[in-house]
Motif scaffolding. Structure first.
Motif, PDB file in Angstrom:
ATOM      1  N   VAL A   1       0.864  -1.201   0.156  1.00 31.29           N
ATOM      2  CA  VAL A   1       0.031   0.066   0.213  1.00 31.29           C
ATOM      3  C   VAL A   1       1.034   1.198   0.216  1.00 31.29           C
ATOM      4  O   VAL A   1       0.575   2.199  -0.803  1.00 31.29           O
ATOM      5  CB  VAL A   1      -0.899  -0.123   1.256  1.00 31.29           C
ATOM      6  CG1 VAL A   1      -1.621   1.281   1.381  1.00 31.29           C
ATOM      7  CG2 VAL A   1      -1.981  -1.158   1.105  1.00 31.29           C
ATOM      8  N   ILE A   2       2.139   1.354   0.813  1.00 31.65           N
ATOM      9  CA  ILE A   2       2.821   2.223   0.806  1.00 31.65           C
ATOM     10  C   ILE A   2       3.389   2.583  -0.701  1.00 31.65           C
ATOM     11  O   ILE A   2       3.333   3.944  -1.037  1.00 31.65           O
ATOM     12  CB  ILE A   2       4.017   2.217   2.134  1.00 31.65           C
ATOM     13  CG1 ILE A   2       3.426   2.168   3.468  1.00 31.65           C
ATOM     14  CG2 ILE A   2       4.812   3.192   1.936  1.00 31.65           C
ATOM     15  CD1 ILE A   2       3.904   1.670   4.561  1.00 31.65           C
ATOM     16  N   PHE A   3       4.162   1.649  -1.025  1.00 30.67           N
ATOM     17  CA  PHE A   3       4.691   1.857  -2.324  1.00 30.67           C
ATOM     18  C   PHE A   3       3.628   2.089  -3.603  1.00 30.67           C
ATOM     19  O   PHE A   3       3.947   3.130  -4.278  1.00 30.67           O
ATOM     20  CB  PHE A   3       5.546   0.624  -2.816  1.00 30.67           C
ATOM     21  CG  PHE A   3       6.743   0.553  -2.204  1.00 30.67           C
ATOM     22  CD1 PHE A   3       7.953   1.478  -2.621  1.00 30.67           C
ATOM     23  CD2 PHE A   3       6.886  -0.092  -0.905  1.00 30.67           C
ATOM     24  CE1 PHE A   3       9.219   1.331  -2.118  1.00 30.67           C
ATOM     25  CE2 PHE A   3       8.315  -0.077  -0.209  1.00 30.67           C
ATOM     26  CZ  PHE A   3       9.203   0.660  -0.959  1.00 30.67           C
ATOM     27  N   GLU A   4       2.574   1.504  -3.401  1.00 27.98           N
ATOM     28  CA  GLU A   4       1.526   1.818  -4.405  1.00 27.98           C
ATOM     29  C   GLU A   4       1.083   3.450  -4.420  1.00 27.98           C
ATOM     30  O   GLU A   4       1.108   4.119  -5.402  1.00 27.98           O
ATOM     31  CB  GLU A   4       0.187   0.993  -4.418  1.00 27.98           C
ATOM     32  CG  GLU A   4       0.549  -0.215  -4.892  1.00 27.98           C
ATOM     33  CD  GLU A   4      -0.891  -1.194  -4.605  1.00 27.98           C
ATOM     34  OE1 GLU A   4      -1.678  -0.874  -3.872  1.00 27.98           O
ATOM     35  OE2 GLU A   4      -0.692  -2.284  -5.168  1.00 27.98           O
ATOM     36  N   THR A   5       0.805   3.904  -2.926  1.00 32.30           N
ATOM     37  CA  THR A   5       0.633   5.317  -2.734  1.00 32.30           C
ATOM     38  C   THR A   5       1.757   6.180  -3.443  1.00 32.30           C
ATOM     39  O   THR A   5       1.507   7.296  -3.905  1.00 32.30           O
ATOM     40  CB  THR A   5       0.451   5.512  -1.250  1.00 32.30           C
ATOM     41  OG1 THR A   5      -0.727   4.818  -0.840  1.00 32.30           O
ATOM     42  CG2 THR A   5      -0.162   7.070  -0.778  1.00 32.30           C
TER      43      THR A   5
END
Length: 77
Positions: free
Chosen positions: A21-25
């Motif tokens: 989720v962090i990298f997608e954001t």
């Protein structure tokens, strides 16, 4: 520069999804934008992963450094 446009509260996600989720954001950010990561521990392993995957393409600024809550402003260069 580095206006916060997204917030990720990592404790709200199951462990196997947090970094995803962090990298997608981060990927959705435009240059000059930033995200705010809120976590319940110092996310140093995540920083090392950012350095490996996005070397020279991000900024990392602690907004709050514990002991209970850590907030990191992660910007896209």
């Amino acid at each position: 520069m580095n206006d916060i446009v997204a917030t990720v509260r990592a404790p709200e996600f199951p462990p196997h999804l947090k970094h995803k989720v962090i990298f997608e954001t981060f990927e959705k950010l435009n240059p000059g934008e930033a995200m705010l990561l809120i976590n319940d521990h110092n996310p140093l392993p995540l920083r090392y992963q950012f350095e490996s995957v996005h070397a020279g393409k991000f900024t990392w600024e602690y907004v709050e450094e514990g002991p209970v809550t850590f907030q990191v402003k992660i910007g896209k260069k």
